[in-house]
Write a protein that holds these residues in place. Sequence first.
Motif, short mmCIF file in Angstrom:
data_model
loop_
_atom_site.label_atom_id
_atom_site.label_comp_id
_atom_site.label_asym_id
_atom_site.label_seq_id
_atom_site.Cartn_x
_atom_site.Cartn_y
_atom_site.Cartn_z
N LYS A 92 0.82 -1.20 0.00
CA LYS A 92 0.00 0.00 0.00
C LYS A 92 0.86 1.26 0.00
N GLU A 93 1.92 1.27 0.78
CA GLU A 93 2.82 2.43 0.82
C GLU A 93 3.47 2.66 -0.54
N GLN A 94 3.91 1.60 -1.21
CA GLN A 94 4.54 1.75 -2.51
C GLN A 94 3.57 2.28 -3.56
N ARG A 95 2.35 1.81 -3.55
CA ARG A 95 1.33 2.29 -4.50
C ARG A 95 1.01 3.76 -4.25
N ARG A 96 0.91 4.14 -2.98
CA ARG A 96 0.60 5.53 -2.64
C ARG A 96 1.70 6.47 -3.13
N LYS A 97 2.96 6.02 -3.11
CA LYS A 97 4.05 6.87 -3.60
C LYS A 97 3.87 7.15 -5.09
#
Length: 141
Positions: A92-97
Amino acid sequence: MRRYFYGVKVQVLVNANGIQVEFGFVPGCESDVQALKKLPLAVAAESKIYGDSAYTDYQVKDDMKDAELIELMIQRKSNSKRPDEPWVRFIKEQRRKGIETSFSEIKALFLRKIHAVTFKGFLLKLAMFILAFTLNKFTNN
C-alpha cells in the motif's frame, strides 16, 4: 507566494501506470470518504483501488467488496481496528508513492497563477490540466 483556496477538491483515480482514469470535483468541506462515494468508479470487477488513510470507512470497503468486487486498499492508521499485515502495508505504501508522484506531475503543469473570471471557468481550466497530463502520459507510455 499567495495562495487561495476556492472551496474545491479534486478526486483523481489513476491506474497502475499513473494514467488518470477518473476525476471529479467536490466541495472542499466534504470528507474524502464522501467524495469517493460520488465518483462513478467505472472500473473492472476485482479491481483494487489504493488510497490514503483519509478514505478509511470500513462499511464502504465491505459494501464495495460485496456488491462490485472492488477492493479498497486503504492505508490504515496506526490505531486501526483492522490492522494490515506488514507485507500488505508495504504494498500500500509503494502504491501511494506512485499516486503522489502523479499528483505532483499534474501540479507541475499548472501555471503559477490560474486566471479565471468565473468559477466554472476555473473548474474548466483544472479539468484541462488533468486532461493534458493524461494525454501526455498516454502518448509517452
